[in-house]
Design a protein around this motif. Sequence first.
Motif, PDB file in Angstrom:
ATOM      1  N   HIS A   6       0.888  -1.143   0.067  1.00 60.68           N
ATOM      2  CA  HIS A   6       0.019  -0.095  -0.083  1.00 60.68           C
ATOM      3  C   HIS A   6       0.946   1.322   0.253  1.00 60.68           C
ATOM      4  O   HIS A   6       1.550   1.321   1.238  1.00 60.68           O
ATOM      5  N   HIS A   8       2.033   5.566  -2.067  1.00 63.59           N
ATOM      6  CA  HIS A   8       1.099   6.231  -2.965  1.00 63.59           C
ATOM      7  C   HIS A   8       2.311   7.038  -3.885  1.00 63.59           C
ATOM      8  O   HIS A   8       3.168   7.939  -3.697  1.00 63.59           O
ATOM      9  N   HIS A  43      -5.016   6.762  -4.580  1.00 64.17           N
ATOM     10  CA  HIS A  43      -6.498   6.329  -4.366  1.00 64.17           C
ATOM     11  C   HIS A  43      -7.621   6.761  -5.929  1.00 64.17           C
ATOM     12  O   HIS A  43      -7.034   7.377  -6.370  1.00 64.17           O
ATOM     13  N   GLU A  84      -6.499   2.150  -4.229  1.00 69.23           N
ATOM     14  CA  GLU A  84      -6.864   1.718  -3.286  1.00 69.23           C
ATOM     15  C   GLU A  84      -8.037   2.809  -3.675  1.00 69.23           C
ATOM     16  O   GLU A  84      -8.223   3.598  -3.452  1.00 69.23           O
ATOM     17  N   HIS A 138      -5.409  -0.440   5.439  1.00 73.43           N
ATOM     18  CA  HIS A 138      -5.099   0.107   7.237  1.00 73.43           C
ATOM     19  C   HIS A 138      -6.052   0.079   8.172  1.00 73.43           C
ATOM     20  O   HIS A 138      -6.737   1.009   8.560  1.00 73.43           O
ATOM     21  N   ASP A 194       1.473   3.090   3.270  1.00 72.93           N
ATOM     22  CA  ASP A 194       0.845   4.025   2.931  1.00 72.93           C
ATOM     23  C   ASP A 194       1.790   5.037   2.462  1.00 72.93           C
ATOM     24  O   ASP A 194       1.478   6.511   3.000  1.00 72.93           O
ATOM     25  N   HIS A 196       3.518   8.522   1.138  1.00 77.83           N
ATOM     26  CA  HIS A 196       2.568   9.367  -0.096  1.00 77.83           C
ATOM     27  C   HIS A 196       4.128  10.256  -0.456  1.00 77.83           C
ATOM     28  O   HIS A 196       3.275  11.259  -0.706  1.00 77.83           O
TER      29      HIS A 196
HETATM   30 FE   LIG Z   1      -3.394   4.894   1.011  1.00 77.17          FE
END
Ligand SMILES: [Fe+2]
Length: 232
Positions: A6, A8, A43, A84, A138, A194, A196
Amino acid sequence: MNIEFHCHILPEFDDGSENIEMSLEMLRRERAQGIDRVILTSHFYRQREEPDHFLRRRQKAYDALCAAIAEDGGEFPELKLGAEVAMTKELLYEDLKQLCIRGTRTLLLELPFAPMGSWFRDVEAIIHQNTVKVVLAHVERFRACLDKKSFRKVMELPVTKQINTTSLYDDGFFKKRELLKMIENDEVHILGSDAHNLTDRPVNWDKAFKVLTDKGMKDKIRIMMRNAEKIT
Ligand SMILES: [Fe+2]
């Protein structure tokens, strides 16, 4: 094999990486921290975008990233496209297979950050449709917006559950002790950073691996990585 499930990292795509240079640096960090395969889970919000448009836009960002990797010539993890997918009612009527991790039937689904509501029945309906295998993104973060009973209902959904590495050392989302207990009991199954960016939401496997190793839970890292490998 270690899997980043996971993140981005696609450049200029969502609220993640701001440009190609940042994406390359994030991927270098993934590799430096022992990650072999990265699932790019940008996303997707159905209420803002048609799936076709999202998929075209994603391919463009991916092609640009692959070209930059080829030009760089360095060693990078293997990449795989995913998404996601934010939960909305409209998903019940979509072909969800196109939003799965490429080459799989695995869909990373993000629940609404909202109290328990009709969305829960819709999630159950998607699970029962059984056209895709749902992984809840998450899952531990929803403890903050759900009461204990509702969170338990989410945890009882018969699907794979991903947790964020940050939650292993940052008490912001969830009490660390409770999360470690959930890992111990195999109630959560897959890790993802996750990530970013390079600053406040960075690639942080080092820290998470250290927490689990210090707690004598190295075997759980292996199990969670194997779970991710099996479905990607
Ligand atoms: Fe995410």
